[in-house]
Enzyme design. Structure first.
Site, PDB file in Angstrom:
ATOM      1  N   LEU A   3       0.809  -1.220   0.000  1.00  0.00           N
ATOM      2  CA  LEU A   3       0.000   0.000   0.000  1.00  0.00           C
ATOM      3  C   LEU A   3       0.843   1.271   0.000  1.00  0.00           C
ATOM      4  CD1 LEU A   3      -2.657  -1.053   2.659  1.00  0.00           C
ATOM      5  CD2 LEU A   3      -2.670  -1.477   0.184  1.00  0.00           C
ATOM      6  N   ASP A   4       0.237   2.351  -0.520  1.00  0.00           N
ATOM      7  CA  ASP A   4       0.880   3.659  -0.492  1.00  0.00           C
ATOM      8  C   ASP A   4       0.196   4.547   0.553  1.00  0.00           C
ATOM      9  OD1 ASP A   4      -1.503   4.527  -1.654  1.00  0.00           O
ATOM     10  OD2 ASP A   4      -0.640   4.740  -3.651  1.00  0.00           O
ATOM     11  N   LEU A   5       0.498   5.834   0.535  1.00  0.00           N
ATOM     12  CA  LEU A   5      -0.071   6.758   1.523  1.00  0.00           C
ATOM     13  C   LEU A   5      -1.585   6.867   1.444  1.00  0.00           C
ATOM     14  CD1 LEU A   5       2.547   9.649   1.328  1.00  0.00           C
ATOM     15  CD2 LEU A   5       2.258   7.975   3.157  1.00  0.00           C
ATOM     16  N   PHE A   6      -2.155   6.542   0.282  1.00  0.00           N
ATOM     17  CA  PHE A   6      -3.601   6.607   0.102  1.00  0.00           C
ATOM     18  C   PHE A   6      -4.296   5.310   0.503  1.00  0.00           C
ATOM     19  CE2 PHE A   6      -1.718   9.543  -2.991  1.00  0.00           C
ATOM     20  CZ  PHE A   6      -2.242  10.726  -2.513  1.00  0.00           C
ATOM     21  N   GLN A   7      -3.520   4.351   0.994  1.00  0.00           N
ATOM     22  CA  GLN A   7      -4.018   3.065   1.482  1.00  0.00           C
ATOM     23  C   GLN A   7      -4.600   2.187   0.386  1.00  0.00           C
ATOM     24  OE1 GLN A   7      -3.396   1.945   4.782  1.00  0.00           O
ATOM     25  NE2 GLN A   7      -2.043   3.667   4.429  1.00  0.00           N
TER      26      GLN A   7
END
Length: 137
Positions: free
Chosen positions: A14-18
């Protein structure tokens, strides 16, 4: 031939935006290609040859997001063979919703390590790939 490889989305995907980071999809489709090759090629024959298969182009279309816990299926098959290059279609589907997540066309070449150049496909490999394409159509 048609291969299906399942991948469960983990926290480290996952990235910062989930949701799954775009670069992770490249890893997912690579896993799908390796699973395809495991079934398509005899490992001992393939590794003893002078050949390698570098990717020269990836065209990837993002269709929808995938999130933590999703079960994804990477579907892989050959679509086209040229003199020295071959193209695969890879689609990632969310198994639970049957929603397309990613569609990608991946092109790679038949490359001789000794010659350090792309070479025409050996006849036995060409025949096997052409048969695989015909079976899928």
């Amino acid at each position: 031939m048609f291969n299906k490889t399942r991948i469960k989305v983990r926290g480290y995907h996952l990235d910062l935006f989930q949701h799954v980071n775009n670069a992770r999809y490249l890893e997912f489709i690579e896993e799908g290609r390796w699973a395809f090759f495991d079934e398509f090629f005899d490992k001992d024959d393939w590794m003893q040859q002078d050949l390698v298969w570098p990717v020269v182009n990836i065209n990837i279309n993002f269709k929808s997001e995938a999130n933590f816990g999703d079960l994804l299926e990477v579907q892989t098959h050959y679509t086209k063979i040229g003199n020295r290059s071959i193209t695969m279609k890879q689609t990632i589907i969310n198994v639970e919703t049957n929603t397309p997540v990613v569609e990608a066309d991946v092109t790679y070449v038949c490359f001789s390590k000794a010659a350090k150049a792309a070479i025409p496909f050996p006849d036995d490999i060409r025949q096997k790939v052409e048969q695989s394409i015909a079976e899928f159509e």
